[in-house]
Design a protein around this motif. Structure first.
Motif, mmCIF file in Angstrom:
data_model
loop_
_atom_site.group_PDB
_atom_site.id
_atom_site.type_symbol
_atom_site.label_atom_id
_atom_site.label_comp_id
_atom_site.label_asym_id
_atom_site.label_seq_id
_atom_site.Cartn_x
_atom_site.Cartn_y
_atom_site.Cartn_z
ATOM 1 N N SER A 438 30.268 34.872 -11.263
ATOM 2 C CA SER A 438 29.782 35.152 -9.913
ATOM 3 C C SER A 438 30.136 36.594 -9.596
ATOM 4 N N VAL A 439 29.104 37.407 -9.352
ATOM 5 C CA VAL A 439 29.335 38.818 -9.052
ATOM 6 C C VAL A 439 30.128 38.936 -7.755
ATOM 7 N N ARG A 440 29.823 38.029 -6.782
ATOM 8 C CA ARG A 440 30.503 38.115 -5.476
ATOM 9 C C ARG A 440 32.006 37.881 -5.650
ATOM 10 N N ASP A 441 32.362 36.867 -6.502
ATOM 11 C CA ASP A 441 33.797 36.601 -6.726
ATOM 12 C C ASP A 441 34.460 37.796 -7.379
ATOM 13 N N THR A 442 33.792 38.355 -8.405
ATOM 14 C CA THR A 442 34.359 39.503 -9.116
ATOM 15 C C THR A 442 34.609 40.649 -8.143
ATOM 16 N N VAL A 443 33.563 40.938 -7.309
ATOM 17 C CA VAL A 443 33.676 42.059 -6.365
ATOM 18 C C VAL A 443 34.816 41.805 -5.387
ATOM 19 N N GLU A 444 34.917 40.556 -4.891
ATOM 20 C CA GLU A 444 35.948 40.238 -3.905
ATOM 21 C C GLU A 444 37.339 40.393 -4.502
ATOM 22 N N THR A 466 24.294 42.627 -2.155
ATOM 23 C CA THR A 466 23.050 42.297 -1.433
ATOM 24 C C THR A 466 22.557 40.912 -1.828
ATOM 25 N N GLU A 467 21.580 40.452 -1.035
ATOM 26 C CA GLU A 467 21.038 39.108 -1.307
ATOM 27 C C GLU A 467 20.216 39.063 -2.578
ATOM 28 N N ASN A 468 19.801 40.258 -3.041
ATOM 29 C CA ASN A 468 19.011 40.274 -4.294
ATOM 30 C C ASN A 468 19.818 39.783 -5.483
ATOM 31 N N VAL A 469 21.150 39.876 -5.365
ATOM 32 C CA VAL A 469 21.981 39.520 -6.527
ATOM 33 C C VAL A 469 22.121 37.997 -6.600
ATOM 34 N N PRO A 470 21.706 37.392 -7.759
ATOM 35 C CA PRO A 470 21.815 35.932 -7.892
ATOM 36 C C PRO A 470 23.277 35.495 -7.800
ATOM 37 N N SER A 471 23.495 34.215 -7.402
ATOM 38 C CA SER A 471 24.880 33.761 -7.234
ATOM 39 C C SER A 471 25.619 33.772 -8.574
ATOM 40 N N MET A 472 24.931 33.410 -9.658
ATOM 41 C CA MET A 472 25.570 33.461 -10.974
ATOM 42 C C MET A 472 24.665 34.274 -11.909
ATOM 43 N N ILE A 473 25.308 35.131 -12.702
ATOM 44 C CA ILE A 473 24.522 35.840 -13.731
ATOM 45 C C ILE A 473 25.286 35.736 -15.034
ATOM 46 N N GLU A 474 24.569 36.102 -16.112
ATOM 47 C CA GLU A 474 25.228 36.039 -17.412
ATOM 48 C C GLU A 474 25.587 37.454 -17.845
ATOM 49 N N THR A 475 26.883 37.742 -17.868
ATOM 50 C CA THR A 475 27.329 39.079 -18.313
ATOM 51 C C THR A 475 28.800 38.984 -18.676
ATOM 52 N N ASP A 476 29.352 40.126 -19.211
ATOM 53 C CA ASP A 476 30.773 40.116 -19.577
ATOM 54 C C ASP A 476 31.596 40.398 -18.319
ATOM 55 N N GLY A 477 32.274 39.376 -17.789
ATOM 56 C CA GLY A 477 33.007 39.487 -16.527
ATOM 57 C C GLY A 477 34.138 40.487 -16.602
ATOM 58 N N ASP A 478 34.881 40.516 -17.743
ATOM 59 C CA ASP A 478 36.005 41.462 -17.885
ATOM 60 C C ASP A 478 35.512 42.902 -17.809
ATOM 61 N N ALA A 479 34.406 43.131 -18.542
ATOM 62 C CA ALA A 479 33.865 44.500 -18.569
ATOM 63 C C ALA A 479 33.421 44.898 -17.172
ATOM 64 N N LEU A 480 32.727 43.973 -16.486
ATOM 65 C CA LEU A 480 32.251 44.276 -15.130
ATOM 66 C C LEU A 480 33.426 44.590 -14.211
ATOM 67 N N THR A 481 34.494 43.808 -14.329
ATOM 68 C CA THR A 481 35.696 44.027 -13.504
ATOM 69 C C THR A 481 36.280 45.404 -13.780
ATOM 70 N N LYS A 482 36.373 45.769 -15.087
ATOM 71 C CA LYS A 482 36.963 47.079 -15.441
ATOM 72 C C LYS A 482 36.121 48.217 -14.887
ATOM 73 N N ILE A 483 34.802 48.047 -14.993
ATOM 74 C CA ILE A 483 33.906 49.126 -14.508
ATOM 75 C C ILE A 483 34.123 49.342 -13.014
#
Ligand code: ADP
Length: 591
Positions: A438-444, A466-483
Motif C-alpha cells: 500500500s503506497v499510502r501506508d508506506t508514505v505514512e 492522490t486518488e489516482n494511486v490504487p490502494s495496492m500496487i505491485e512494487t518493491d516496498g523496501d526500495a520505494l521506502t528508501k527512495i
C-alpha cells in the motif's frame, strides 16, 4: 550522389562544353574563312567576265574601225556607190562579226543607210534604234579621225554593244564622211555564247528592266556604295554583281556572274567532318578517362569503402586490403596501422577496465563485509542503550547522554546501511522484489519517521497521495521506502524555513513522486553530479550539513533497477523539486 555518378557527370559536362565551344569556334573561324575564300573566288570570276566583255567590245570596235577607214566606205556615204552594199555587206559579214544592225550616218546624224539582220534574213533597223542614234551626237560627231566610240547601250528591247568609228580615207585622213555604227544585241543567245566562252554563268540586264530577277534589286541597292557586291544565291551558288556604264558614262547595266559555292560547301563538309571526328575522339577520350578513373580510383575506393564497412561490422581484428604502391595504397596501409593501434589501445583499455572492475568488486566486498562487521556490534550497542533508557533509573544528565549516544548510533547505522546499499548496487547484487504494497501506508510510515527530524527544525511536512494511486500496487516496498526516505530527509536537511512537501500521483501505471522543498537549492551545473556516489555540492570539510553523498546515488540506482528515473529542478536560494517516475504493476484482484 555517388562519387562514380559525380565523376561521370563532371567529365561528361566538361566534354559537352568543350565540344560545344570547339564547334562554335570552328563554325565562326573556319566557316568565315571559307566564306571569305568563296567571296574572293566569286570576285575573280566577276573580273574574268568583265575582262571578257571588255575584249568583246574592243574587238567589235576594232572591226568597225577596219570598215570605217576605207575609201570605198567613204565613197559610199558621200556618193552612194550602188555596188558597195552588195559587195561588202553580205549576210556572212553580219554573221562573222556578229552584227545585228549596221548604220551609216552623215556628220549631221542623218542616217544614210541602215540594215539589220535576223535569222540570216535582212530586216530594217528598228526605228527606235535609228532614233537613238540620231539623238546621240556622241556617235557621229568626231573631233578627229582617231576618235572612236564603243561600249554598251540600253535599247527598249535589249542591251547591246555598240561601236562607232569616223568614216575616212584608207590613209586615215580627213575628210570625215560620217559615222559607221555597228550594233550587236546582247540577247539570250549572245549571253549564252559569252558564258560558254568564259565558262561562267553570266547574266546582263538593263537596270531599268521591268523583269529583273528577284536577287537584282538588293544587289543594285548595295552597288550604290561599292563597285562590286557578292551574295549567296540559294544554298549552293554565289553571285557577284557589278554595274556597267553605257557609252554616255551612266551606270545603266548590271552584270551578274554566279558560280557554284563549292569552296564554301567544301568548307561546310570539312567543318562537319572535323566536328564529327572531334565528337568521336571526345567520346573515346571520355570513355578512356572514365575507364582509367574507374580502374585506378573509383573501384579501389569502393573496395576500400566495403573493407571499412566489413571492419566496422566484423571488428577491429580485420584489415583493409592494400594493393599497389600509390597514394591510395599508402592511405590503406596507414588505416591498417591505425586499426592495429586502436586494437592495442582497446586491449589495454579492456585490461585496465578489468583491473578497475576487479578492484571495485574487491572494494565493494570489503565494504559489505566491513558494514556487516560494524552493524553487528552497533546493533548490540543500540539494543543495550534502549534497555538502559527503558529500565535504568538515570538522572536527567545521564539520560540525555544515553539519548545522544542512541541518536548518534542510529546515524552511524544509517550511514553504514547506505554504504552497504551502494556496495551491493555496485557489486551487482541489488535485487528488486516486487510484491503487493500500500503506497499510502508506506508514505505514512516514512512521513511519521521524518516528522521527528522536521520537528527539530520546526519545519512542516506535508504528504499527499492522490486518488489516482490504487490502494495496492505491485512494487518493491523496501526500495520505494528508501527512495522516499532519502528524498524527504534531504529536503529537511537542506531547508531552514518554509516547508517540505511530498506528493504521490499515478499516471498510466506509473507512480510520480514529487518532493519539493524551499531550501538552499542547487546550481544547474550540479544537477548530474549530485547523483554520483560520494558527490556533494559543498565538498569542504567545514560544510554545515551532514551526510556522505550516497543518498541520491542510491535513489538513482534503485529507480534504474525499477525501470524508472529521477530528475531534479531547482533554483538557488528558492528550493528544489526531485521527481521520481516508477512504473508499477496492478495487483490482480482475486475473485
Ligand atoms: P548527502 O545528502 O548525504 O550529502 P546525497 O546524495 O543525498 O548526499 O546528496 C548529494 C548532494 O546533493 C548533497 O550533498 C547536496 O549538496 C545536494 N542535495 C541533495 N538534495 C538536496 C536538496 N533537497 N536541496 C539542496 N541540495 C540538495
Amino acid at each position: 550522389m555517388t562519387l562514380r555518378h559525380k565523376t561521370l557527370l563532371i567529365i561528361g559536362l566538361i566534354f559537352a562544353a568543350l565540344v560545344l565551344l570547339l564547334s562554335v569556334l570552328t563554325r565562326t573561324l573556319l566557316l568565315n574563312s571559307f566564306d571569305e575564300l568563296q567571296t574572293q573566288d566569286t570576285h575573280a570570276n566577276l573580273q574574268r567576265a568583265l575582262n571578257s566583255l571588255a575584249r568583246e567590245v574592243e574587238a567589235f570596235e576594232s572591226s568597225t574601225n577596219d570598215y570605217a577607214v576605207w575609201d570605198d566606205t567613204l565613197d559610199f556615204v558621200q556618193n552612194g556607190t550602188p555596188t558597195y552594199i552588195e559587195e561588202n555587206l553580205s549576210s556572212s559579214t553580219f554573221a562573222s562579226f556578229q552584227i545585228n544592225y549596221i548604220v551609216f550616218a552623215n556628220p549631221d546624224g542623218q542616217v544614210v543607210f541602215s540594215q539589220g539582220i535576223s535569222d540570216e534574213s535582212e530586216i530594217p533597223v528598228p526605228p527606235d534604234v535609228l532614233a537613238y542614234i540620231s539623238q546621240t551626237p556622241l556617235l557621229y560627231q568626231f573631233a578627229s579621225v582617231d576618235d572612236r566610240v564603243s561600249g554598251f547601250i540600253v535599247l527598249p528591247e535589249n542591251v547591246a554593244i555598240i561601236a562607232s568609228a569616223p568614216i575616212r580615207t584608207s590613209a586615215n585622213t580627213e575628210p570625215i564622211g560620217g559615222a559607221l555604227i555597228w550594233i550587236r544585241l546582247l540577247d539570250t543567245a549572245e549571253i549564252a555564247r559569252l558564258a560558254e566562252r568564259t565558262q561562267l554563268s553570266i547574266d546582263l540586264h538593263a537596270m531599268n528592266d521591268a523583269q529583273l530577277p528577284s536577287d537584282f534589286p538588293n544587289a543594285i541597292a548595295n552597288l550604290n556604295n561599292n563597285p562590286t557586291f557578292i551574295q549567296p544565291l540559294a544554298d549552293n551558288r554565289s553571285a557577284g554583281y557589278t554595274l556597267l556604264n553605257d557609252i554616255e558614262g551612266n551606270p545603266s547595266l548590271i552584270l551578274r556572274v554566279d558560280t557554284p559555292r563549292s569552296i564554301f560547301q567544301q568548307g561546310q563538309q570539312s567543318t562537319l567532318f572535323f566536328v564529327v571526328v572531334l565528337v568521336i575522339l571526345g567520346v573515346a577520350a571520355v570513355a578512356a578517362a572514365l575507364i582509367l578513373v574507374e580502374r585506378l580510383v573509383l573501384a579501389r575506393l569502393a573496395k576500400f569503402s566495403s573493407d571499412v564497412q566489413r571492419i566496422s561490422q566484423a571488428g577491429l581484428s580485420e584489415r583493409v586490403s592494400v594493393a599497389g604502391d600509390d597514394e591510395l595504397a599508402a592511405v590503406e596501409a596507414e588505416v591498417n596501422k591505425l586499426l592495429a593501434k586502436i586494437e592495442t589501445a582497446q586491449e589495454e583499455l579492456r585490461a585496465a577496465k578489468d583491473a578497475a572492475e576487479q578492484s571495485n568488486r574487491a572494494k565493494s566486498i570489503f565494504l559489505a563485509n566491513m558494514s556487516h562487521e560494524l552493524r553487528t556490534p552497533l546493533n548490540a550497542i543500540m539494543g543495550f542503550l534502549t534497555i538502559i533508557l527503558m529500565n535504568a533509573k538515570l538522572d536527567s544528565k545521564d539520560e540525555y547522554r544515553a539519548q545522544r549516544a542512541y541518536a548518534n548510533s542510529e546515524r552511524l547505522l544509517n550511514t553504514i546501511n547506505d554504504i552497504l546499499d551502494i556496495s551491493r548496487i555496485e557489486a551487482g547484487r541489488l535485487q528488486i522484489v516486487p510484491m503487493p504494497i500500500s503506497v499510502r501506508d508506506t508514505v505514512e510510515s516514512v512521513r511519521s519517521q521524518m516528522e521527528v527530524l522536521a520537528e527539530e527544525k520546526s519545519l512542516p511536512i506535508e504528504a499527499q497521495v492522490t486518488e489516482n494511486v490504487p490502494s495496492m500496487i505491485e512494487t518493491d516496498g523496501d526500495a520505494l521506502t528508501k527512495i522516499i526516505t532519502n528524498l524527504l530527509s534531504n529536503g529537511i536537511k537542506f531547508t531552514e524555513t518554509g516547508s517540505v512537501k511530498l506528493l504521490v500521483d499515478s499516471v498510466d501505471n506509473r507512480l510520480i513522486i514529487k518532493v519539493t522543498d524551499t531550501g538552499i537549492g542547487i546550481a544547474p551545473h550540479m544537477y548530474d553530479l549530485i547523483f554520483e556516489s560520494f558527490r556533494q555540492v559543498d565538498e569542504s570539510t567545514t560544510r554545515p550539513y551532514g551526510g556522505i553523498g550516497l543518498g541520491l546515488a542510491i535513489v538513482q540506482n534503485l529507480c534504474k533497477a525499477m525501470q524508472g528515473n529521477v530528475r531534479v529542478e531547482s533554483e538557488l536560494g528558492r528550493g528544489s523539486t526531485f521527481t521520481v517516475t516508477l512504473p508499477f504493476a496492478q495487483v490482480k484482484e482475486i475473485a
